[in-house]
Design a protein around this motif. Structure first.
Motif, PDB file in Angstrom:
ATOM      1  N   ARG A   1       0.821  -1.213   0.000  1.00 10.09           N
ATOM      2  CA  ARG A   1       0.000   0.000   0.000  1.00 10.09           C
ATOM      3  C   ARG A   1       0.858   1.267   0.000  1.00 10.09           C
ATOM      4  N   TRP A   2       1.966   1.246   0.718  1.00  9.84           N
ATOM      5  CA  TRP A   2       2.839   2.414   0.748  1.00  9.84           C
ATOM      6  C   TRP A   2       3.873   2.382  -0.378  1.00  9.84           C
ATOM      7  N   GLN A   3       3.900   1.322  -1.147  1.00  7.24           N
ATOM      8  CA  GLN A   3       4.764   1.189  -2.331  1.00  7.24           C
ATOM      9  C   GLN A   3       6.226   1.478  -1.986  1.00  7.24           C
ATOM     10  N   LEU A   4       6.733   0.716  -1.041  1.00  8.39           N
ATOM     11  CA  LEU A   4       8.100   0.896  -0.578  1.00  8.39           C
ATOM     12  C   LEU A   4       9.041  -0.099  -1.249  1.00  8.39           C
ATOM     13  N   GLU A   5      10.237   0.347  -1.510  1.00  6.26           N
ATOM     14  CA  GLU A   5      11.304  -0.539  -1.965  1.00  6.26           C
ATOM     15  C   GLU A   5      12.179  -0.853  -0.747  1.00  6.26           C
ATOM     16  N   PHE A   6      12.174  -2.112  -0.338  1.00  2.08           N
ATOM     17  CA  PHE A   6      12.855  -2.471   0.905  1.00  2.08           C
ATOM     18  C   PHE A   6      14.356  -2.581   0.719  1.00  2.08           C
ATOM     19  N   GLY A   7      15.067  -2.139   1.761  1.00  3.08           N
ATOM     20  CA  GLY A   7      16.504  -2.288   1.808  1.00  3.08           C
ATOM     21  C   GLY A   7      16.893  -3.226   2.934  1.00  3.08           C
ATOM     22  N   SER A   8      18.017  -2.984   3.552  1.00  2.93           N
ATOM     23  CA  SER A   8      18.532  -3.885   4.581  1.00  2.93           C
ATOM     24  C   SER A   8      17.804  -3.687   5.905  1.00  2.93           C
ATOM     25  N   PRO A   9      17.743  -4.744   6.718  1.00  2.00           N
ATOM     26  CA  PRO A   9      17.138  -4.614   8.055  1.00  2.00           C
ATOM     27  C   PRO A   9      18.064  -3.839   8.984  1.00  2.00           C
ATOM     28  N   ILE A  10      17.462  -3.225   9.996  1.00  2.00           N
ATOM     29  CA  ILE A  10      18.212  -2.497  11.024  1.00  2.00           C
ATOM     30  C   ILE A  10      18.013  -3.233  12.338  1.00  2.00           C
ATOM     31  N   PRO A  11      19.076  -3.723  12.949  1.00  2.00           N
ATOM     32  CA  PRO A  11      18.906  -4.441  14.230  1.00  2.00           C
ATOM     33  C   PRO A  11      18.483  -3.481  15.329  1.00  2.00           C
ATOM     34  N   ARG A  12      17.271  -3.659  15.870  1.00  2.00           N
ATOM     35  CA  ARG A  12      16.748  -2.755  16.893  1.00  2.00           C
ATOM     36  C   ARG A  12      16.090  -3.522  18.028  1.00  2.00           C
ATOM     37  N   GLY A  13      16.753  -4.549  18.553  1.00  2.00           N
ATOM     38  CA  GLY A  13      16.200  -5.256  19.695  1.00  2.00           C
ATOM     39  C   GLY A  13      15.214  -6.337  19.278  1.00  2.00           C
ATOM     40  N   THR A  14      14.314  -6.695  20.182  1.00  2.00           N
ATOM     41  CA  THR A  14      13.431  -7.844  19.976  1.00  2.00           C
ATOM     42  C   THR A  14      11.959  -7.470  19.874  1.00  2.00           C
ATOM     43  N   ALA A  15      11.613  -6.195  20.013  1.00  2.00           N
ATOM     44  CA  ALA A  15      10.196  -5.813  20.054  1.00  2.00           C
ATOM     45  C   ALA A  15       9.658  -5.357  18.709  1.00  2.00           C
ATOM     46  N   SER A  16      10.517  -5.293  17.689  1.00  2.00           N
ATOM     47  CA  SER A  16      10.049  -4.799  16.399  1.00  2.00           C
ATOM     48  C   SER A  16      10.986  -5.260  15.294  1.00  2.00           C
ATOM     49  N   ALA A  17      10.505  -5.118  14.053  1.00  2.00           N
ATOM     50  CA  ALA A  17      11.322  -5.335  12.858  1.00  2.00           C
ATOM     51  C   ALA A  17      11.452  -3.996  12.157  1.00  2.00           C
ATOM     52  N   VAL A  18      12.699  -3.601  11.831  1.00  2.18           N
ATOM     53  CA  VAL A  18      12.956  -2.275  11.278  1.00  2.18           C
ATOM     54  C   VAL A  18      13.775  -2.430   9.994  1.00  2.18           C
ATOM     55  N   PHE A  19      13.378  -1.697   8.949  1.00  4.42           N
ATOM     56  CA  PHE A  19      14.037  -1.812   7.651  1.00  4.42           C
ATOM     57  C   PHE A  19      14.313  -0.450   7.038  1.00  4.42           C
ATOM     58  N   HIS A  20      15.492  -0.332   6.409  1.00  3.88           N
ATOM     59  CA  HIS A  20      15.699   0.778   5.491  1.00  3.88           C
ATOM     60  C   HIS A  20      14.768   0.573   4.300  1.00  3.88           C
ATOM     61  N   CYS A  21      14.280   1.661   3.730  1.00  3.23           N
ATOM     62  CA  CYS A  21      13.441   1.539   2.541  1.00  3.23           C
ATOM     63  C   CYS A  21      13.486   2.848   1.757  1.00  3.23           C
ATOM     64  N   ARG A  22      12.914   2.808   0.559  1.00  2.00           N
ATOM     65  CA  ARG A  22      12.862   4.001  -0.287  1.00  2.00           C
ATOM     66  C   ARG A  22      11.447   4.158  -0.813  1.00  2.00           C
ATOM     67  N   MET A  23      10.957   5.405  -0.818  1.00  2.50           N
ATOM     68  CA  MET A  23       9.605   5.686  -1.286  1.00  2.50           C
ATOM     69  C   MET A  23       9.605   5.915  -2.797  1.00  2.50           C
ATOM     70  N   THR A  24       8.425   5.964  -3.373  1.00  2.37           N
ATOM     71  CA  THR A  24       8.323   6.114  -4.829  1.00  2.37           C
ATOM     72  C   THR A  24       8.895   7.439  -5.325  1.00  2.37           C
ATOM     73  N   ASP A  25       8.916   8.459  -4.458  1.00  2.00           N
ATOM     74  CA  ASP A  25       9.483   9.744  -4.871  1.00  2.00           C
ATOM     75  C   ASP A  25      10.986   9.814  -4.640  1.00  2.00           C
ATOM     76  N   GLY A  26      11.575   8.691  -4.236  1.00  2.00           N
ATOM     77  CA  GLY A  26      13.014   8.628  -4.052  1.00  2.00           C
ATOM     78  C   GLY A  26      13.492   8.906  -2.642  1.00  2.00           C
ATOM     79  N   ARG A  27      12.606   9.372  -1.772  1.00  2.00           N
ATOM     80  CA  ARG A  27      13.022   9.665  -0.404  1.00  2.00           C
ATOM     81  C   ARG A  27      13.378   8.389   0.346  1.00  2.00           C
ATOM     82  N   ARG A  28      14.450   8.485   1.147  1.00  2.00           N
ATOM     83  CA  ARG A  28      14.820   7.368   2.014  1.00  2.00           C
ATOM     84  C   ARG A  28      13.956   7.417   3.271  1.00  2.00           C
ATOM     85  N   ALA A  29      13.556   6.256   3.745  1.00  4.27           N
ATOM     86  CA  ALA A  29      12.691   6.186   4.914  1.00  4.27           C
ATOM     87  C   ALA A  29      13.056   4.954   5.740  1.00  4.27           C
ATOM     88  N   VAL A  30      12.419   4.837   6.886  1.00  4.13           N
ATOM     89  CA  VAL A  30      12.608   3.688   7.774  1.00  4.13           C
ATOM     90  C   VAL A  30      11.236   3.151   8.127  1.00  4.13           C
TER      91      VAL A  30
END
Length: 266
Positions: A1-30
């Protein structure tokens, strides 16, 4: 739905899953996803409330799904990775930015609840490494708990606290943004509470802690005596965490032990 291009995971403990990603307009996001919906909702609410460059902007949030999309911070290196202690003026600027706005409405826990959660959770360190009692005896640890509980109940100006402002949750935002706080566990209470970890991190002597306390207090307007008392209350817990992780200097744990012994419960 958010049309994200996924990148590498970010290790952030055990309570969540966190990923680098890029939006359709090219902005980097998490992208952060968590099954703990109530905790993620509090995090999203706090990040939305902080209208400052010292916190990442919320791009999108899906409460029922437990998905939070945040702007990426550049270069975004956590202090715990760089191990470089920042200028105290930068630390004070971060604290002032987080605490200097109106307290938003919302069902945030009290700092007293946060204190109780932290002390109850950290007692597990004794179970995993019983010899830690040689460093911080259980009665000294409990003295810190009593002092922190008393401090949390004092009638002081209430601000929206980050609640977990450790070097792991402070990023380098570059020359324009300075320090950026991520992954809050927000609660409401005394502003001095958030300053404890930045003041005590990498301190090898009591004089360093005293000087940092005075500078941060003067720059942010928090009461220096209360900041010192909060530091005494949590020094034992922080010493346990450092010692259980290994690879920490004896001087660093000893100064925390000495600070914890200054905790006054009456």
């Amino acid at each position: 739905r958010w049309q994200l291009e996924f990148g590498s995971p970010i290790p952030r403990g055990t309570a969540s899953a966190v990923f680098h990603c890029r939006m359709t307009d090219g902005r980097r996001a998490v992208l952060k996803a968590s099954p703990d919906l109530s905790r993620l909702a509090l995090e999203a609410a706090a990040l939305t409330a902080w209208h400052t460059d010292h916190a990442p902007a919320v791009i999108a949030f899906d409460d029922p799904l437990g998905a939070l999309l945040l702007e990426a911070i550049e270069p975004g290196t956590p202090l715990i990775v760089s191990m470089a202690y920042p200028a105290l003026e930068s630390v004070a600027g971060l604290l002032a930015a987080l605490h200097g706005q109106l307290v938003p409405e919302g069902s945030y826990p009290s700092v007293a609840q946060r204190v109780d959660d932290l002390f109850r959770s950290s007692t597990k360190l004794y179970e995993r490494v019983p010899q830690l009692t040689d460093l911080i005896p259980s009665e000294l640890y409990e003295r810190g708990h009593v002092l922190a509980t008393r401090l949390a109940q004092h009638h002081v100006e209430i601000v929206l606290l980050h609640g977990d402002l450790t070097p792991r949750n402070i990023l380098d935002g570059g020359t324009e943004r300075g320090l950026v706080a991520i992954d809050p566990t927000p609660c409401r209470g005394d502003a001095a509470f958030d300053a404890v970890d930045p003041v005590l991190w990498q301190a090898d002597d009591l004089e360093t802690i005293r000087a940092r306390t005075e500078l941060v207090a003067a720059a942010t307007g928090v009461d220096g005596g209360r900041l010192h008392a909060w530091s005494c209350a949590f020094a034992g817990m922080i010493a346990l965490e450092l010692a259980s992780g290994g690879n920490v200097s004896r001087a660093r744990t000893e100064v925390l032990q000495r600070l914890a012994s200054q905790a006054e419960t009456t």
